[in-house]
Motif scaffolding. Structure first.
Motif, PDB file in Angstrom:
ATOM      1  N   TYR A 213       0.739  -1.310  -0.044  1.00 42.35           N
ATOM      2  CA  TYR A 213       0.025   0.073   0.067  1.00 42.35           C
ATOM      3  C   TYR A 213       0.928   1.310  -0.046  1.00 42.35           C
ATOM      4  N   LYS A 214       1.968   1.239   0.912  1.00 43.98           N
ATOM      5  CA  LYS A 214       2.857   2.608   0.923  1.00 43.98           C
ATOM      6  C   LYS A 214       3.396   2.832  -0.518  1.00 43.98           C
ATOM      7  N   THR A 215       3.875   1.685  -0.998  1.00 43.08           N
ATOM      8  CA  THR A 215       4.629   1.816  -2.320  1.00 43.08           C
ATOM      9  C   THR A 215       3.694   2.383  -3.268  1.00 43.08           C
ATOM     10  N   ARG A 216       2.364   1.884  -3.512  1.00 42.20           N
ATOM     11  CA  ARG A 216       1.423   2.283  -4.232  1.00 42.20           C
ATOM     12  C   ARG A 216       1.176   3.899  -3.939  1.00 42.20           C
ATOM     13  N   ARG A 217       0.904   4.200  -3.084  1.00 38.72           N
ATOM     14  CA  ARG A 217       0.849   5.620  -2.525  1.00 38.72           C
ATOM     15  C   ARG A 217       1.891   6.606  -2.805  1.00 38.72           C
ATOM     16  N   ARG A 218       2.963   6.115  -2.563  1.00 38.99           N
ATOM     17  CA  ARG A 218       4.317   6.902  -2.758  1.00 38.99           C
ATOM     18  C   ARG A 218       4.526   7.200  -4.262  1.00 38.99           C
ATOM     19  N   ILE A 219       4.297   6.031  -4.998  1.00 41.83           N
ATOM     20  CA  ILE A 219       4.569   6.322  -6.506  1.00 41.83           C
ATOM     21  C   ILE A 219       3.350   6.935  -7.221  1.00 41.83           C
ATOM     22  N   VAL A 220       2.108   6.934  -6.914  1.00 45.70           N
ATOM     23  CA  VAL A 220       1.112   7.660  -7.263  1.00 45.70           C
ATOM     24  C   VAL A 220       1.160   8.995  -7.017  1.00 45.70           C
ATOM     25  N   ASN A 221       1.776   9.429  -5.713  1.00 49.22           N
ATOM     26  CA  ASN A 221       1.845  10.730  -5.540  1.00 49.22           C
ATOM     27  C   ASN A 221       3.092  11.577  -6.006  1.00 49.22           C
ATOM     28  N   ARG A 222       3.745  10.772  -7.037  1.00 54.60           N
ATOM     29  CA  ARG A 222       4.486  11.379  -7.913  1.00 54.60           C
ATOM     30  C   ARG A 222       3.980  12.003  -9.174  1.00 54.60           C
ATOM     31  N   ILE A 223       2.788  11.677  -9.334  1.00 51.31           N
ATOM     32  CA  ILE A 223       2.222  12.447 -10.526  1.00 51.31           C
ATOM     33  C   ILE A 223       2.117  13.800 -10.496  1.00 51.31           C
ATOM     34  N   LYS A 224       2.422  14.552 -11.510  1.00 56.36           N
ATOM     35  CA  LYS A 224       2.521  15.930 -11.528  1.00 56.36           C
ATOM     36  C   LYS A 224       1.364  16.801 -11.013  1.00 56.36           C
TER      37      LYS A 224
END
Length: 261
Positions: A213-224
């Motif tokens: 879950y934390k990995t999904r959130r961390r990478i999705v939050n990289r969207i500009k």
């Protein structure tokens, strides 16, 4: 296994499947099934085929990676559904052999397998026996991908790292996920955004099967932020979707309502 699908000896596999049907299948179409299975397994797709790339491209492949060069009678077309099913059937012999060796805890998905035991020496002693057993079926273990380690370190299996009571996505999947988000950030129009979102969602769906879950959130939050204006995050980072008003169909209907057509 090393070059598993390309190493399968077709006649041997056809005989194994035929013997199984003859012993266990009793429906009226038994003989039809035996005939069809043999024809399908013995099919040689490397002959009378169309090549859609220059012939010299095939020279870049190792000889054991292509049906054209691995030896006549060997190999099945990986993309065919029967290849997956019958390949699983073939390696069922390995599953039972591990039981005979006293290895109770083991698992396999096609040619990727693991085994667990409290006795390290028993596992080490099993390796040459497994090699000999597989040699009977024209198969061999890939020496570069066969390893022994303590269970606390986990085991790589079908694209995941499995540890006691939990499983994580492998680094390659996570890096590919990050790459898909980076591609989304480079999108220049709504069509490119929609296409990139499909790729991102495929990785989100994959990681949902693991403790990530934390990995999904961390990478999705990289969207500009500029790209996120067009998107919504669904659930607990379970997927991302293009907002309805920006979808091509919605825009087309809006133009129709405004008399732009």
């Amino acid at each position: 296994m090393k070059g598993f699908f390309m190493s399968i000896y077709r006649v041997m596999l056809a005989d194994m499947v035929d013997a199984f049907i003859a012993e266990y299948y009793q429906a009226p179409d038994k003989e039809d099934l035996r005939y069809v299975c043999r024809v399908v397994i013995l099919h040689e797709p490397e002959f009378n085929c169309e090549r859609h790339s220059p012939a010299n491209f095939w020279d870049r492949l190792p000889p054991n990676k292509s049906l054209f060069t691995n030896g006549r009678g060997y190999g099945v077309a990986i993309g065919n559904l029967f290849a997956q099913l019958f390949a699983n059937f073939l390696l069922n012999v390995l599953d039972w052999f591990l039981e005979e060796l006293g290895i109770k805890y083991h698992g396999r998905y096609v040619d990727d397998f693991y085994m667990i035991h409290t006795d390290r020496n028993l596992l080490l002693a099993a390796i040459p026996k497994i090699r000999a057993k597989l040699a009977e079926y024209h198969l061999r273990i890939n020496e570069k991908k066969f390893y022994l380690q303590h269970y606390r370190k986990g085991v790589e299996f079908t694209g995941a790292v499995v540890k006691p009571h939990r499983a994580y996505a492998c680094n390659r999947s996570i890096n590919n996920f990050a790459g898909a988000v980076a591609k989304l950030n480079r999108a220049k129009n709504i069509e490119e955004i929609e296409k990139a979102v499909s790729s991102v969602n495929s990785y989100i769906g994959l990681l949902r099967h693991y403790h990530e879950y934390k990995t999904r959130r961390r990478i999705v939050n990289r969207i500009k932020p500029g790209i996120m204006e067009y998107l919504d995050i669904k659930g607990d980072y379970r997927s991302i979707v293009v907002k309805k008003q920006y979808r091509p169909r919605a825009q087309t209907l809006e133009r129709i309502r405004n008399g732009d057509y």
